[in-house]
Write an enzyme that holds these catalytic residues in place. Sequence first.
Site, PDB file in Angstrom:
ATOM      1  N   CYS A  34       0.828  -1.217   0.000  1.00  0.00           N
ATOM      2  CA  CYS A  34       0.000   0.000   0.000  1.00  0.00           C
ATOM      3  C   CYS A  34       0.861   1.266   0.000  1.00  0.00           C
ATOM      4  CB  CYS A  34      -0.905  -0.064   1.232  1.00  0.00           C
ATOM      5  SG  CYS A  34      -1.673   1.480   1.687  1.00  0.00           S
ATOM      6  N   CYS A  37       0.081   3.844   2.712  1.00  0.00           N
ATOM      7  CA  CYS A  37       0.538   3.329   4.010  1.00  0.00           C
ATOM      8  C   CYS A  37       2.008   3.687   4.232  1.00  0.00           C
ATOM      9  CB  CYS A  37       0.385   1.807   4.086  1.00  0.00           C
ATOM     10  SG  CYS A  37      -1.320   1.250   3.942  1.00  0.00           S
TER      11      CYS A  37
END
Length: 115
Positions: A34, A37
């Site tokens: 991600c 993230c």
Amino acid sequence: MQAMAKPIEVTDANFEQTLKNNELVLVDFWAEWCGPCRMVAPVIEELAREYEGKVTVGKLDVDANPQTAMKYRVMSIPTIILFKNGEPAEVLVGAQPKRNFDARLQKHVPQQTNA
């Protein structure tokens, strides 16, 4: 030299115990693949240092720990949840500036008074 506080690794196995042992727990629900993230990761590390002793900061890999992510209905990542006394108190979804996290945490962290 003292070691800097770092986010702890939270898993399906230790999640409940982590909540039970700490009044305030900030959990970053994330995954290796991600992008947002990865953008939030340095902010989470900073929060772990700045709120050491006041807030337990943890990271939960949703791919490795799907039960906890499902329990709290984490549909998109990063999702950062602040738990207070074991219950979700604040939820932030997506990459956000550090001030947004600070603002949410300040509502729950006991303020120090200068006597």
